[in-house]
Design an enzyme around this catalytic site. Structure first.
Site, mmCIF file in Angstrom:
data_model
loop_
_atom_site.group_PDB
_atom_site.id
_atom_site.type_symbol
_atom_site.label_atom_id
_atom_site.label_comp_id
_atom_site.label_asym_id
_atom_site.label_seq_id
_atom_site.Cartn_x
_atom_site.Cartn_y
_atom_site.Cartn_z
ATOM 1 N N ASN A 189 0.833 -1.215 -0.143
ATOM 2 C CA ASN A 189 0.072 -0.133 0.120
ATOM 3 C C ASN A 189 1.057 1.272 -0.021
ATOM 4 O O ASN A 189 2.032 1.328 0.015
ATOM 5 C CB ASN A 189 -0.920 0.073 1.154
ATOM 6 C CG ASN A 189 -0.098 0.009 2.379
ATOM 7 O OD1 ASN A 189 0.590 0.789 2.891
ATOM 8 N ND2 ASN A 189 -0.474 -1.096 3.169
ATOM 9 N N ASP A 258 -4.236 -6.574 5.328
ATOM 10 C CA ASP A 258 -5.103 -7.405 6.042
ATOM 11 C C ASP A 258 -4.968 -9.024 5.544
ATOM 12 O O ASP A 258 -5.362 -9.815 6.095
ATOM 13 C CB ASP A 258 -6.606 -6.910 5.808
ATOM 14 C CG ASP A 258 -6.723 -5.592 6.392
ATOM 15 O OD1 ASP A 258 -5.944 -5.594 7.636
ATOM 16 O OD2 ASP A 258 -7.430 -4.945 6.040
ATOM 17 N N LYS A 268 9.213 -17.070 -10.664
ATOM 18 C CA LYS A 268 8.192 -16.280 -11.018
ATOM 19 C C LYS A 268 6.926 -16.634 -11.979
ATOM 20 O O LYS A 268 7.195 -17.524 -12.502
ATOM 21 C CB LYS A 268 9.144 -15.242 -12.280
ATOM 22 C CG LYS A 268 8.545 -13.922 -12.841
ATOM 23 C CD LYS A 268 9.207 -13.215 -13.541
ATOM 24 C CE LYS A 268 8.334 -12.145 -14.229
ATOM 25 N NZ LYS A 268 9.309 -11.649 -15.647
ATOM 26 N N PHE A 302 -4.544 3.412 14.850
ATOM 27 C CA PHE A 302 -4.805 4.433 13.616
ATOM 28 C C PHE A 302 -6.127 3.742 12.800
ATOM 29 O O PHE A 302 -6.166 2.684 12.806
ATOM 30 C CB PHE A 302 -3.689 4.867 12.792
ATOM 31 C CG PHE A 302 -2.721 6.077 13.264
ATOM 32 C CD1 PHE A 302 -2.072 5.889 14.407
ATOM 33 C CD2 PHE A 302 -2.827 7.037 12.479
ATOM 34 C CE1 PHE A 302 -1.182 6.842 14.743
ATOM 35 C CE2 PHE A 302 -2.090 8.255 12.811
ATOM 36 C CZ PHE A 302 -1.202 8.120 14.016
ATOM 37 N N LYS A 316 -13.355 -0.041 15.508
ATOM 38 C CA LYS A 316 -12.061 -0.600 15.707
ATOM 39 C C LYS A 316 -11.604 -0.325 17.180
ATOM 40 O O LYS A 316 -10.898 -1.109 17.738
ATOM 41 C CB LYS A 316 -11.004 0.085 14.793
ATOM 42 C CG LYS A 316 -11.322 -0.543 13.249
ATOM 43 C CD LYS A 316 -10.595 0.295 12.350
ATOM 44 C CE LYS A 316 -10.921 -0.125 10.939
ATOM 45 N NZ LYS A 316 -10.356 0.942 9.981
HETATM 46 O O1 PMT Z 1 2.981 6.275 6.729
HETATM 47 P P1 PMT Z 1 2.420 7.418 6.033
HETATM 48 O O2 PMT Z 1 2.467 7.659 4.405
HETATM 49 O O3 PMT Z 1 2.690 8.637 6.996
HETATM 50 O O4 PMT Z 1 0.611 7.292 6.113
HETATM 51 C C1 PMT Z 1 0.135 7.392 7.364
HETATM 52 C C2 PMT Z 1 -1.099 6.314 7.367
HETATM 53 C C3 PMT Z 1 -2.249 6.730 6.565
HETATM 54 C C4 PMT Z 1 -0.552 4.999 7.120
HETATM 55 C C5 PMT Z 1 -1.742 6.337 9.047
HETATM 56 O O5 PMT Z 1 -1.884 7.633 9.361
HETATM 57 C C6 PMT Z 1 -2.589 5.515 9.290
HETATM 58 O O6 PMT Z 1 -3.766 5.545 9.131
HETATM 59 N N1 PMT Z 1 -2.236 4.213 9.685
HETATM 60 C C7 PMT Z 1 -3.220 2.957 9.692
HETATM 61 C C8 PMT Z 1 -3.561 2.478 8.424
HETATM 62 C C9 PMT Z 1 -4.484 1.262 8.522
HETATM 63 O O7 PMT Z 1 -3.987 0.197 8.139
HETATM 64 O O8 PMT Z 1 -5.725 1.080 9.398
HETATM 65 P P2 PMT Z 1 -6.734 0.082 9.439
HETATM 66 O O9 PMT Z 1 -7.996 0.522 9.780
HETATM 67 O O10 PMT Z 1 -6.572 -1.103 8.271
HETATM 68 O O11 PMT Z 1 -5.921 -0.683 10.856
HETATM 69 C C10 PMT Z 1 -6.537 -0.154 12.046
HETATM 70 C C11 PMT Z 1 -5.527 -0.421 13.121
HETATM 71 O O12 PMT Z 1 -5.209 -1.647 13.297
HETATM 72 C C12 PMT Z 1 -3.990 0.265 12.717
HETATM 73 O O13 PMT Z 1 -3.652 0.876 14.062
HETATM 74 C C13 PMT Z 1 -3.212 -0.808 12.047
HETATM 75 O O14 PMT Z 1 -1.692 -0.492 12.332
HETATM 76 C C14 PMT Z 1 -3.864 -1.741 12.903
HETATM 77 N N2 PMT Z 1 -3.638 -3.077 12.197
HETATM 78 C C15 PMT Z 1 -4.319 -3.505 10.850
HETATM 79 C C16 PMT Z 1 -4.354 -4.631 10.605
HETATM 80 C C17 PMT Z 1 -3.472 -5.579 10.752
HETATM 81 N N3 PMT Z 1 -3.375 -6.731 10.168
HETATM 82 N N4 PMT Z 1 -2.650 -5.433 12.116
HETATM 83 C C18 PMT Z 1 -2.905 -4.083 12.634
HETATM 84 O O15 PMT Z 1 -2.114 -4.108 13.640
#
Ligand code: PMT
Length: 379
Positions: A189, A258, A268, A302, A316
């Protein structure tokens, strides 16, 4: 005058720079006697020493306060104009600059002034909001200078933050993950790591011991952090699980994929078929796993959303047992992936929601740490 006088009482060495217009209201001698230092107005006054005055003042300053900040000085700095002692000093300094706007409310509301304010905020300049009420021109609206004691509090708080994380261990995940498809291709991503690295830098500056578990990024490493580089979601999960026990605060910024490929081809993949199906399987949710075992550690996550920001983030927060979630609407300009700025909402476990205006990721980082340290004090 009251701001200078209060700062002097706090034993701060204050140097006053006045514009020509300011001298129409107050005699420089008044500031000279309150500050106990020479007051500078013109660019070409007789020098006290053989230095270039605006350069030496700019280098000497630990903090610059522009109060009251008129539409004129805000506009000049935003446009890069340096034509008097004040604007040249601001321009030549690396010190934090705080603008305290005070002007007629129609001027403050003016779109050009607001654009200039937004531009300067995005460049890292600090701003206090003017107060609403009756102004010197007889009108009522938002444009009054804040109370001098509030200006002093703002200045002190900006400095005082310095070492409030001393003795605390902070674990941060940052950046994207790469999920291999074959030796050539991967799923990933747009995360640049900027947000997570900004939090790491801010925590280090405030005295924390910082462990940063980073996906593959191409930005400067925060000096002093203990960095573990990982590629995939599984690697990040294993590294977090290995390190979290030793930490007090867990901040999950990484954009973890995810899903990963159910099986990674060791050769490949050839483009022999018209359609190609890749089977994916879920990656462990690192934040949710931490939520189950966190005990009294503070867990901040986040939430990157394109719609229903608050609702999705709230879900979340609850499902992952977090103490706070920082929600960013990544469809907004200046928010989310890659940019130097972000626009976030804090959704806190106690039900509070705080919306922040657009600001640099370094400033968002400090705001997050302010919330975290408050929670830490309450626990
Ligand atoms: O890196 P930059 O370019 O500065 O961009 C910042 C950002 C957009 C990446 C950041 O601000 C942000 O939003 N990070 C979380 C992105 C995300 O994947 O969100 P999510 O809604 O999928 O996940 C929710 C939370 O679970 C997050 O804290 C994530 O770190 C955590 N997570 C998600 C999936 C997973 N398998 N494990 C996790 O720990």
């Amino acid at each position: 005058m009251e701001v200078v006088s209060k700062l002097r009482k706090l034993h701060v060495d204050v140097h006053v720079v006045m514009t020509d217009n300011a001298t129409e209201f107050i005699n420089p001698l008044t500031f000279r006697s309150i500050s106990n230092n020479p007051v500078t107005v013109g660019m070409f006054e007789n020098p006290q020493n053989w230095d270039i005055r605006h350069i030496s003042l700019a280098q000497k300053a630990d903090f610059i306060v522009v109060a009251p900040a008129t539409a004129n000085i805000i506009g000049k700095v935003a446009a890069g104009i340096a034509d008097d002692m004040l604007s040249t000093t601001i321009m030549a300094s690396n010190a934090p600059v705080l603008f305290v706007p005070a002007m007629n409310f129609k001027m403050y509301e003016n779109k050009i002034v607001q654009q200039n304010v937004s531009k300067l905020i995005s460049l890292g300049y600090l701003f206090m909001e003017p107060l609403s009420g009756l102004m010197a021109c007889g009108t009522t609206g938002k444009g009054r200078l804040p109370e001098p004691s509030d200006i002093i509090d703002y200045i002190i708080n900006t400095f005082d933050k310095k070492q409030d994380f001393t003795g605390l261990k902070v674990l941060i995940t940052a950046g994207p993950t790469k999920e291999a498809i074959d030796p050539v291709r991967y799923i990933s991503n747009h995360s640049s790591g900027k947000m997570g690295y900004a939090i790491a830098s801010a925590a280090l500056k405030r005295g924390a011991e910082v462990k940063l578990i980073s996906g593959p990024v191409n930005i400067e490493k925060p000096c002093g952090a203990i960095i573990s580089n990982v590629n995939s979601g599984m690697e990040m999960y294993e590294e977090v699980m290995r390190q979290y026990k030793d930490c007090d605060i867990l901040i999950m910024v990484a954009a973890v994929a995810d899903y990963r490929c159910l099986s990674v081809s060791d050769k490949k993949i050839k483009k022999s078929q018209d359609n190609l199906t890749i089977s994916l399987t879920k990656n462990p949710d690192i934040a949710a796993e931490l939520g189950k075992v966190k005990e009294d550690r503070i867990l901040v996550g986040f939430s990157a959303e394109t719609d229903d920001l608050e609702k999705n983030a709230m879900e979340k927060l609850k499902s992952k047992n977090m103490d706070m979630i920082v929600a960013n609407d990544i469809s907004k300009e200046g928010a989310g992936f890659c940019s130097d700025t972000n626009i976030v909402k804090f959704i806190i476990k106690n039900g509070q929601i705080k919306s922040l205006p657009i600001m640099l990721k370094s400033q968002v980082a400090d705001n997050i740490l302010d919330e975290v340290i408050m929670m830490k004090k309450i626990i």
